[in-house]
Structure formats: C-alpha cells, structure tokens
Scaffold this active site. Structure first.
Site, PDB file in Angstrom:
ATOM      1  N   ASP B 639       3.679   6.196  36.385  1.00 50.67           N
ATOM      2  CA  ASP B 639       4.661   5.961  35.325  1.00 50.67           C
ATOM      3  C   ASP B 639       3.950   6.080  33.990  1.00 50.67           C
ATOM      4  OD1 ASP B 639       6.969   5.466  33.998  1.00 50.67           O
ATOM      5  OD2 ASP B 639       7.218   3.397  34.650  1.00 50.67           O
ATOM      6  N   GLU B 677      -3.682  16.909  27.644  1.00 56.31           N
ATOM      7  CA  GLU B 677      -2.661  16.969  28.676  1.00 56.31           C
ATOM      8  C   GLU B 677      -2.792  15.763  29.588  1.00 56.31           C
ATOM      9  OE1 GLU B 677      -0.224  18.757  28.813  1.00 56.31           O
ATOM     10  OE2 GLU B 677      -0.703  20.403  27.464  1.00 56.31           O
ATOM     11  N   ASP B 709       7.546   8.460  38.245  1.00 54.75           N
ATOM     12  CA  ASP B 709       8.532   7.870  37.341  1.00 54.75           C
ATOM     13  C   ASP B 709       8.201   8.318  35.928  1.00 54.75           C
ATOM     14  OD1 ASP B 709      10.548   6.331  36.307  1.00 54.75           O
ATOM     15  OD2 ASP B 709       9.957   4.489  37.318  1.00 54.75           O
ATOM     16  N   HIS B 843       3.919   1.124  36.151  1.00 62.41           N
ATOM     17  CA  HIS B 843       4.565   0.761  34.896  1.00 62.41           C
ATOM     18  C   HIS B 843       3.883  -0.445  34.263  1.00 62.41           C
ATOM     19  CE1 HIS B 843       7.538  -0.577  32.021  1.00 62.41           C
ATOM     20  NE2 HIS B 843       7.562  -1.741  32.636  1.00 62.41           N
TER      21      HIS B 843
END
Lengths: 372, 868
Positions: B639, B677, B709, B843
């Site tokens: 995430d 990147e 995600d 996350h």
C-alpha cells in the site's frame, strides 16, 4: 475621402474594451445611477448582460426574453445561484427568470419593471414586429426607463469587412437621423422623454459619423401607474418560462432561520469552550496582540467586556452549561440578523435546547470528549 | 474519441509515473512554499476568471507536483471560456474507469468462467441501473474541418450550428469532433457559413467512425450525457460530483453544511451497460476563508498563526463568491493584500479591490488580509499559472485532517452521512425519480435514444462460510453477524506469546497513578494469554520531548524487549520523535499510549487486553490463525502513502508472509523521493522478502500472491504494463530454475458499488463473506467483490478485487476464499477487516513512516509488526 486612407483606417479601428463590453458597462452605469429593482433584458441571447447585472445589489428581479430558446438555454445555468449563495445567503432577494417569446407579444409577466433594456435588438426585428414593438414595450410594459441600442450605419464604412450589415441576421441598420426620428416619435406617442448617446467613439476627424452603437435612453414622463391601471390590461400569458432561479435570501424565513440558528449555536459553542477551558489553561492566552489585523481578536475583546451584567454571564451547573440568550443576542452578528430579541426567540424556538425558563441555551457536557 | 473529449478525471501525473495514491489522506498537503525571492510587487497574480464557464473546475485533491517551482513570468489574464459542449470539465482526457485495460484475455483458465461456487446463495440488490438503448444504437463520429481555419472554439461551434437543419438539434461538439445520434446522408458533408465579419467559411463534416454502444468512446459519451442531465436537474457541480443545494443539512455546532449529491458512472458490466449511482455528501463551510483565519488566529496566537494557516489551509479546495469554480489553495502570499495589483489582459494594472468592485460589484471589506495562491495546472481559457484569490471571497470545502481527528465533529457528521441501506437506496431512487419526471431530461434522453431501467438490478450473490479461528490448540467460531471474536479469544493462550522480561515504562509525574493502574491491569490480563511479564523499569520524565529521548538513550539496554511510553497529550512531535528514534537509530519495539485512554476505570481491562496483544505482536508474537490450505505460499501486501508534510515523498509499505501459517510477516518500506520510481524499490523489497522466506522455510515459495492496494483510478494500465513485469523480472533474477506461480490482485476500497441484501422484505447490509462475481463485475477483468467487514451504522462498502495477473491455475473460488481468509488475519483487530491483512499492515507501516519517521526504519525490526 481618399480610398486608400479609408482602407488604412479600417485596419486600426478596434474598440478597447470591446464594444459589447462598453454597451454592457453603459447599462451597468445606468443601473448604478437609477437603482432599479426590476430589470428586464429583451433579446437577452446568451444572457451575458443578465449575468453581469445579477451582481448589481439593487436588483431584485431580473428577467430575460428571447425569441430563440436554444441560445438562452446554452448558458442559462450560469444564472443559477452559486454554492456560496446558498452557504452565505445575501440580504437581498433575487429572482432570475428567462422567458421564451417575442417582443411583439404582450405577456403580463413583463409588467411592473423599472428598467427594460433592448441592447442590439430592434435591428433583428422584421417590419411587422418592429411596428408592434413600441406598443408592447412603451405602451404595455411601460417601465420607468427603456434603453435601446442599435448599430449606427454611418459608422459601417469605418469597420473592416462590413458589406451591407454588420450581421447577416440584421434586417436593417439605421443612420443617426433614422434612429432618432423613430425614437422621438415613439417617445412622443407614449409620453416618454428620450436622450441620445452611444458607445464606440468615432476616430478623430470622423466625428460626424457618430458613435458606432447609438443608444436612446427613454424616461417615462408620467408617474408610476398604480396597480389599477395595470389590471386594466388583461392579457394572457404567451411566453414560455424556460428558466427560473430564486436566490437564497435572508428575507426568506427559512434561510434566515438557518442563518440565525447557525450563528446562535456557533456563538454559544465558543462561549462554552472559553468557559470550560478557563480553569485549565488560563496562563495560555494573555499575549495575543495581533499584527495580522487589529479586528482579528474582536471576539475575545468583546467577550471580556461582556461580563458587565450579572444575568448575562454564562454558568455551569452540574453537567449543564447555560448561556443566556441575552448574551447571545448582544453579539453583533446575531443582533444584526434578528433585529429584536423577540425575533431571536421566535426563530430558534424548538430548534435549540433551552433552559426550562427559556432564557438560556443549555448544553449537556456529560458525554463530550468521552471517546477518542 | 481522440484528443480532448472525455470524462473528467484526475490530471495526469507529471514527472515520475507514480502508480499509486494511498488510501489514507487523499490530500496533498504541503508546507508553505517559501519563494526564493520575495515576489516583485506590482506583478504576479491573476484574479480568477469571470464566471462565464458554467461548470466549476475542480481539481482532485491529493495531487502532488501542482506547484511549479518557477514563479510565473508576468501576469496573465482571465477570460476562460471553456464551454466545450462535449468535453466535460477539465482538460485532457483521462481513462478514469480504466476502460482500455483488458487483463482477462491473457488468463486462459478464466476465459470460460470467473465465478466461484462455494457458500449459500443470497438475494442482493445493488445501485446499478440498466441502460436500455435502441437495438441498433450507434453513435456517429464526425470530424469537422474549417476552411479557412478558425481558431476560436466558440466561433467554430456557432458556425457549425448555423446548420442545425442538416445536423439536427441533438449533437455534441468539442470544436473538432462531432457526435450525432443519426447518420448524415453523405459520408462527407460540406456546409457554408458566414462569420460576423462577412467571411465565408467552408465546413467539411466527415464521418470517421460508427461507434457500437459498447465502445469505450461511447461509454465515455454516455457519462458525459448523464452529467448533462444532472446539470439540467439544477444540481450543482462541485469537484467531480453533483449536489443538491436546495436541501442542505446544517451542523451549526461546527459551522458545517452537508449537501446531498450523487456520483454516477456508466460502464459496460458483465452483460449490460449500467449506470452506477451512489449517494455522495459534500461538506461545506458556512464561513469564508477569512473567518477561518480569524478563528485560527484566536486559537493559536500571532506567533504560530502563519504556520498554522499554511498547515490547515494549503491543499484545501475553495469555492468562490463570484464564479462556479473550485480552486486548490497552493500557497498563501502574506506580502500581498487586496490592494495589490495584477496586470490585466490588455496590459493595464488594477488592484484586486478595484477589480472585484468593477467586475462583480463586490466590496472587499478587509484590506489587510493576505492573498491565496492557486496554481492552475491546465490552461483555462488563456490563464495558466498562479491565480490570486481573496480569502474573504472564498469558502472552504471538505474536511481538514484536524476535523477528521475531531471525534465529536465526525460523530455529528456521521448522523447525516451514514445512511442505512434502506435510506441510501431511497435517496438513489429519488435521483432516478427526478430523471424520470423531468421533461427536459427525458427529451434529451429521447433525442439520444437512451433510456434507463428505473429499477435497480437484482441478482444472487454467495455468502461463503465463516472461518474457524485457531489459537494454540483451540479452535472456535465467531458470530458471523458481528464478524468479531474478541469474546471468544478471552482466556485462550496465544499461538506465540513473547515473554516481556525487560522493559521500560516511561511516564510523567502527573501520570504516575495511571502508569500503576496500567501495570496492575497488564499483570491481570497477560497470564491467561500465556504472556510472561516481568516488572518494568519505571521511569518518570519531564513532559518534554528531549526528556523522553534522553531517557531512551540512557536506559535502553541490549536486553530491552519493548519501551512503553505514556503520553500526556496527543502532541504529534513527541510521538514522532520517540518513534523515529526507536525505529531507526535504536531499533526496539515501542508502545505509546495516551494517558487519557488509560484514565477510565470501567474500560481499563479492555484497553489493557488490547495493549498486551499489540505489544506481543510488536515483539514478534502471533495471536491466531485460520486454515490456509495452500502450501509453500508467500502472501504479499503493498500500500502507498503520500507524505506531503516533509517534502514530496511517497512511501510504499511492503509486507510479505514468512511462514506456512501466515502468522509472521516481513515488513519493509520504500521511501521514494521525487523523480524516483516506486516500483524499483518494490522490486528490491520482493527480493529480500524471498530471501527471508527461504531462510525461514529452507526453500523458496512455489506460489506468490501479491495484494496491491493504493492504486488510483486510471492507473491500472501502469500497473499491468510496468509493475507486473518488474515482479516477474525479479523472480527471474532469483534463479533460472525458479518459476513460482504468481498472482497479482489489485485491491480497491473506494468503489461506487453498494450491495443490499433482501432480508424479510427490507434492505439490510449483506453479511460478511458475501462474494459477488457476476452482473456488476467487468467482462474484461477477472474481478470480484467481497463484503468482509461489518459496520455498526450506514452501508457496508464492498471491496473490489481485480486479479490482473495469475499463473496460479487456482479456481476463482479458491482465490476468493483465500482472499477472504486473509481478511481475518489482522492482529490489531480481533475481527474481519475490509482488506486482506497484509494490505492493512502495509498501510499501517507506510502511514507511520510517512507521518512520523520519514525514512526507512531499521531492518532489524523487519520480522516484527513493530508499526501496529
């Protein structure tokens, strides 16, 4: 005139600001001067003049009329209230309506206007329509002021590329004498006075050509007719309403109530916060001189002065905080919105929790800050 | 549709093709930009354009790189007519619904069917409505050329529409491409018009395309037409959606207004083209930005005023009093004020005060206020670059982070924004009703030959069975209705309880009692979990950041298992400093708790239980497991978080399982500064994850599942074409004989689809475990929805899973089941969550690093869930 000179000349004629803006500015200046409440724009096309006029704070009713519904519809949504008009309703009321119809027909929705503008309209009218036009505008609508603008054909030779008329849809373009004689005759017939002016000055040395756009401002000579006279003009509605927007206004009880409740609760919350945090962080505030803006802290200054009267002091009792309505009413914003204390009480009745005697706003602080 | 016509989307990213926007604060926040030199007076800013454009022009929040570093040269002026009939608002086209990405065709095993089979059937309704078009419906696309060439788009339109008798009243035209619902007689039609100046113009209308109803262009077109309808219904466009201004909910306690509105999108779904309509709420403020500044000033005082303003305001979207546009605040110019001037298009200088008076009859009352700066990224009319806005004439929209953290405010908001299923469906029904009842709208629809089913689509979904929870020899079920096993696990020993032999408990003098209460409670709850806990080293500190840090430096020994800090306030700097030190310089798990959380006797045992579990995870413990039937599998979760506070970093959290039972995780993150990147870092993470997996298991995994995600709308293409090949590359680099089966699944929480279960004649939230893989999925994808969590109020949001790459040869049913199982494995919540646990871990990690640490944590911690 030397042909070469003329050609050279046409190259440089360019109006700044553009002529249409000058015409609009002319109308706006007129509105500023006479402060009409109800204004109608006949031949409003893409509503650009209306869009400008909606910002004039004296106007409460704005109407547009055009023979072509499509051209009106294309941009009519720009006349809708903006989100901020809803968030911060203004004092004045404003209704904008667009009608689809012809200036050759009478419709009672056009009665009672203070100012009617016909900007670059008449030259688009066919002969029979033009004939009926004075009766409809001056005889039937009979506003205090009428503004009519139309191209001045004497100026055409100075414009690049204009062969016959300035626009393919023009049915005629008058010179100054033609326009003025038509206008004077019309004014005489319907008891108006008329003055001539224009926008788009001719270049130096060519003053005789006159303004690029000639304008006649007609002022009604007889006083405002009463409703009785108007009721003598029974006419059926022939226009089709294509758009109507009622702007939120504090004149509308609903918006006023919302605004008052909002302001009351917000004010009360601030007082409550100050009251509650007084014990805890007293040492925190003293130095709060502002360079940013002196008025910045008016609120807290104001609060300081407030404690004069005993019955105006907010207090805590058990789990409840009481903030007297009198205190709230004394805040400038609330005061301005309500006018009278009675009005305040009436507006917030049932919407805000009050103490049992109704003299103070009550907050329960039991469950606050419980979770985090 | 080439070129410009399009549904509005996010502006394309500049610079690095950063593939993801984190789901966390979707808001680009930035520190105030300190211009290198003070802006030259009498230059620079542009007043906002006139309100000629009907629609506003919202920019999505969350967008970085909006500010160009250079200060603009000179001034530009406003005019900005952007009335492209066809293009919706915005500028360039963006494939917002990932329309062109067809990933299913490459996966042979799901060509026939991508549906699962397990579980019981459940009757579901959704918020999708079938589009019923005429059988032969096609859209005709024409190119329109002008000779001589005409520049102004308005003029081009005007000239073309002089020929309505030829082209018909129903048309959409963006200046060069014309769409018609009917075919013109000839392939090439020549028309002649004359301009106002009497110039003759030849218009050539050439048929370029006949679009079948399912073509992406046609779909975009449907969307544009539909948005036109919303406008016709007098809804107000704010940002991307349309809202009804006439019935606002006002929340005076917080000076907020909530407008009810709708989101809409029309897409090709499994069998039909459907409209997906959902309720949306817009939070607006009943005060101006100047009012907001005033109240900030009285809250923080002069000294911190400017910083606070910058923190609170920059990145927010404002509306103005005079036009229907939205602007993003990119900067605040404190050296300017309304008396400042700008240069108009004709070159003349004018002050803001004068301009607003003249243009809009608005009197600016406060002449001392600063000026807000908004950078226009796209050209609007002839404006590009910075635009100056007067705070007094602007009003904020949306919520700030501070407001989001205000529990009371969110509670008050939730009453209005969390609509239970019945009510939500009723509101959506109201929109459809408006559409059905409005004559103009119906006429427009008829002209294009479009119509809708006004009844939402119903179908059957499946509810897969609940999982059994295993906890060291014990097994239990949970009540599927609550999807929670807090009660069930009480008194059951954990799978792996890490002893707490040596630990520090740090508190301030004021919290001495709280520290003791906590300690007593911990001693009470830990034995039944199987956690052995020694007395801590109790240390009292001053309530200053340096005091905490000094204690940490002096008192941590090599034996210290964990550091426990009781904080007296939620001041972020102290927390950040502690976390930063203990995650980087001195890698030791830490637990910070607010004293307030521990101060309520009635909840202390529950809180202590949660804290004990959390501490155990942070030290490498394991709580429970579910049955994972696959062997030799590594599960990865990724995430992203966009750190906009300190510079323009983006952080990708990367979490990979380490053991067979999927109870231990390897966690790393990639801190990507500008121009780098993100995917390169992810590749490196995958490499180390594989190395660690093989260390733990003495072999390499034969299957890898990546749950990705933080993928924004329209970024799917980048993922498929760039990120997946990088994963494959990475696997190849491990060894020539190593070719594990790889499955990449894009996880999306923000979706418009809502499902309602028909239970007893009423609409309820579908139970956890509801899987939907028909009707509302997309034919070109191998995708499915799972409702895994439960909600107390409002509507549950399904999570969308899109399998973009799959060599696993597993049946769709098994992929769905595995996904659902993983939603049970998040150790900070003894229940089922919205996404697979590795995504939530990723996350959490990215958020901690982005919010507090700002660089990669020490790798010593990577085998523990230290960021929970």
């Amino acid at each position: 005139m030397d042909k070469n000179f003329q050609e050279e000349f046409t190259q440089i004629i360019k109006f700044k600001p553009p002529l249409y803006k000058q015409r609009h500015q002319f109308v706006k200046d007129l509105v500023e001067k006479y402060k009409p409440k109800k204004v109608a724009d006949l031949g409003c096309a893409d509503c650009s003049l209306l869009r400008m006029l909606k910002f004039c704070s004296c106007i409460e009713v704005l109407a547009g009329l055009d023979i072509c519904a499509n051209v009106m519809k294309e941009k009519m949504h720009t006349l809708s209230p903006l989100p901020l008009d809803y968030l911060q309703p203004s004092e004045r009321s404003l209704t904008v309506t667009l009608h689809h119809g012809s200036v050759a027909h009478k419709d009672p929705c056009m009665l009672g206007f203070d100012l009617v503008t016909c900007i670059e309209l008449i030259e688009h009218l066919e002969e029979p329509e033009l004939k009926k036009f004075p009766e409809v505008v001056f005889g039937f609508m009979a506003p205090s002021i009428v503004v009519i603008s139309t191209p001045n054909s004497e100026f055409n030779p100075l414009l690049p590329g204009v062969m016959l008329y300035r626009h393919p849809d023009h049915k005629f373009e008058w010179n100054q004498a033609q326009f003025q004689s038509w206008a004077l005759e019309t004014a005489r017939c319907y008891d108006y006075s008329v003055e001539f002016t224009g926008v788009g000055h001719p270049p130096t040395g060519m003053e005789k050509a006159g303004f690029c756009t000639q304008i006649g401002v007609f002022i009604r000579k007889y006083p405002q007719t009463g409703a009785s006279v108007q009721s003598e003009k029974p006419t059926e509605a022939v226009y089709e309403t294509v758009f109507k927007a009622v702007y939120p206004s504090l004149k509308d009880e609903k918006y006023l109530q919302n605004a008052v409740i909002g302001e009351v609760i917000f004010t009360a919350q601030i007082i409550k916060h100050r009251l509650m945090s007084k014990h805890e962080e007293y040492g925190d505030d003293p130095e709060r001189k502002s360079k940013f803006q002196p008025s910045m802290d008016c609120f807290s200054d104001y609060l300081g002065k407030l404690v004069v009267e005993k019955n105006m002091e907010p207090f805590v009792s058990g789990n409840e905080v009481y903030i007297p309505l009198a205190t709230i009413f004394s805040f400038p914003k609330v005061n301005r919105l309500c006018g009278t204390f009675e009005k305040l009480c009436k507006l917030i009745a049932g919407k805000v929790t009050l103490s049992s005697d109704g003299s103070a706003i009550m907050f329960n602080i039991e469950h606050e800050n419980e979770e985090n | 549709m080439t070129g410009r016509a399009r549904a509005r989307g996010r502006p394309p990213r500049q610079g690095s093709a950063l593939p993801a926007v984190g789901d966390a604060p979707l808001r680009g926040r930035r520190q105030p930009q300190q211009p290198q030199q003070p802006p030259q007076p009498q230059q620079l800013h542009v007043p906002p354009p006139q309100s000629e454009e009907p629609g506003g022009h919202g920019r999505l929040r969350g967008f970085e790189s909006v500010l160009q570093e250079r200060r603009p040269e000179g001034l530009q002026v406003s005019s900005g007519l952007q009335d492209l009939s066809l293009r919706d608002r915005g500028g360039r086209r963006r494939d917002f619904h990932d329309l062109g990405v067809n990933t299913r065709q490459a996966m042979v095993h799901v060509q026939e069917s991508k549906t699962g089979f397990s579980g019981r059937m459940i009757k579901l309704t959704t918020n999708h409505f079938r589009l019923t078009s005429r059988p032969q419906w096609a859209l005709y696309q024409y190119h329109v050329g002008y000779s001589p060439e005409m520049e102004a788009r308005r003029l081009r339109s005007a000239l073309l529409f002089q020929h309505e008798e030829h082209i018909g009243k129903t048309h959409a035209f963006d200046g060069s491409i014309l769409f018609l619902p009917k075919k013109l007689e000839n392939k090439v039609t020549e028309l002649f018009s004359r301009t106002r100046n009497g110039e003759d113009v030849k218009i050539t209308v050439t048929l370029t395309n006949e679009l079948p109803p399912t073509s992406p262009t046609c779909l975009q077109f449907y969307n544009i037409i539909f948005r036109r309808l919303l406008k016709m219904l007098n809804l107000q466009q704010i940002g991307r959606n349309y809202y009804n201004p006439s019935d606002p909910v006002s929340i005076p306690n917080h000076r907020l207004m909530v407008w009810l509105g709708f989101t809409s999108s029309i897409l090709q779904y499994e069998e039909n083209i459907m409209l997906c309509a959902d309720v949306s709420h817009k939070v607006l403020r009943g005060e101006t930005v100047l009012d907001t500044m005033h109240s900030l000033h009285s809250q923080v005082g002069e000294e911190r005023f400017r910083d606070t303003c910058a923190k609170e305001l920059i990145g927010l979207i404002v509306l103005t009093k005079y036009n229907n546009r939205t602007y993003r605040i990119d900067d605040i110019d404190w050296d300017n004020n309304p008396k400042g001037t700008f240069r108009k298009s004709d070159g003349s200088e004018m002050s803001f005060v004068e301009y607003y008076k003249k243009q809009y009859n608005i009197e600016i009352s406060d002449w001392m206020q600063p000026v807000l700066i908004s950078q226009m990224k796209r050209k609007r009319g002839n404006i590009q670059g910075p635009v100056a806005l007067i705070p007094e004439l602007c009003s904020l929209t949306g919520l700030t982070d501070k407001m989001r953290n205000d529990f009371n405010m969110m509670k008050d908001l939730a009453i209005h924004t969390r609509l239970p299923p019945e009510q939500r469906q009723r509101e959506i029904g109201r929109l459809l009703n408006y559409i059905q009842k409005d004559d103009n709208v119906q006429k427009e629809l008829r002209n294009w030959g479009l119509s809708f089913d006004y009844k939402s689509v119903s179908f059957t979904g499946r509810v897969v069975q609940g999982e059994k929870i295993f906890q060291s020899g014990n097994m239990f079920d949970y009540n599927p209705q609550f999807a929670d096993w807090t009660k069930e696990m009480r008194g059951v020993p954990l799978i792996r309880a890490v002893p707490v032999d040596s630990w520090l408990l740090i508190y301030t003098r004021r919290n001495y009692d709280v520290a003791n209460t906590l300690l007593q409670s911990l001693f009470k709850v830990t034995p039944s979990m199987g956690i052995r806990m020694n007395k801590p080293n109790m240390i009292e500190v001053d309530d200053r950041t340096e005091a905490y840090l000094r204690v940490l430096q002096q008192r941590i020994t090599p034996d210290t298992n964990i550091v426990f800090c009781i904080l007296s306030s939620s001041r972020k700097d102290k927390y950040d400093a502690i976390k930063k030190y203990l995650c980087t310089d001195c890698p030791i798990p830490s637990q910070c708790v607010l004293a307030r959380t521990l101060s309520k006797p009635q909840t202390i045992m529950t809180v202590a239980t949660k804290i004990a579990l959390q501490m155990n995870c942070k030290m490498g413990g394991e709580l429970w497991s579910v049955e994972i039937p696959l062997k030799q599998v590594m599960i990865v979760g990724i995430d992203c978080y966009h750190d906009t506070v300190s510079g323009k970093q983006s952080i990708a959290g990367f979490v990979a399982s380490l053991n067979q039972t999927v109870t231990r995780w390897f966690s790393r993150c990639v801190v990507q500064s500008r121009g780098q990147e993100l995917v390169d870092g992810i590749k490196a993470c995958l490499q180390t994850a594989l190395r660690n997996w093989s260390k733990w298991n003495k072999c390499l995994p034969s299957r890898i599942f990546v749950y990705r995600d933080g993928v924004g709308d329209g970024q799917l293409n980048t993922l498929v074409n760039y990120e997946v090949p990088q994963f494959l590359d990475c696997l190849k680099s491990i060894g020539t004989d190593y070719s594990p089966r790889l499955t990449v699944i894009v996880v999306k929480k923000r979706v418009g689809a809502r499902f309602f279960a028909d239970i007893g004649g009423g609409l309820k939230n579908p139970p956890p475990g509801t899987v939907v893989d028909t009707v509302v999925t997309r034919p070109e994808w191998y995708d499915f929805f799972i409702v895994s969590q439960t909600v107390k109020n409002g509507c549950v949001a399904p999570t969308h899973y899109n399998v973009i790459y799959d060599t696993s040869q597993l049946k769709p049913d098994h992929v769905q089941r595995l996904t659902y199982k993983l939603c049970h494995m998040y150790y900070n919540w003894s229940g089922i969550i919205r996404v697979p646990a590795p995504c939530q871990y990723a996350h959490k990690l990215a958020f901690l690093v982005g919010q507090s640490i700002h660089r990669e944590p020490n790798l010593m911690l990577s085998d523990r869930l230290y960021y929970l």
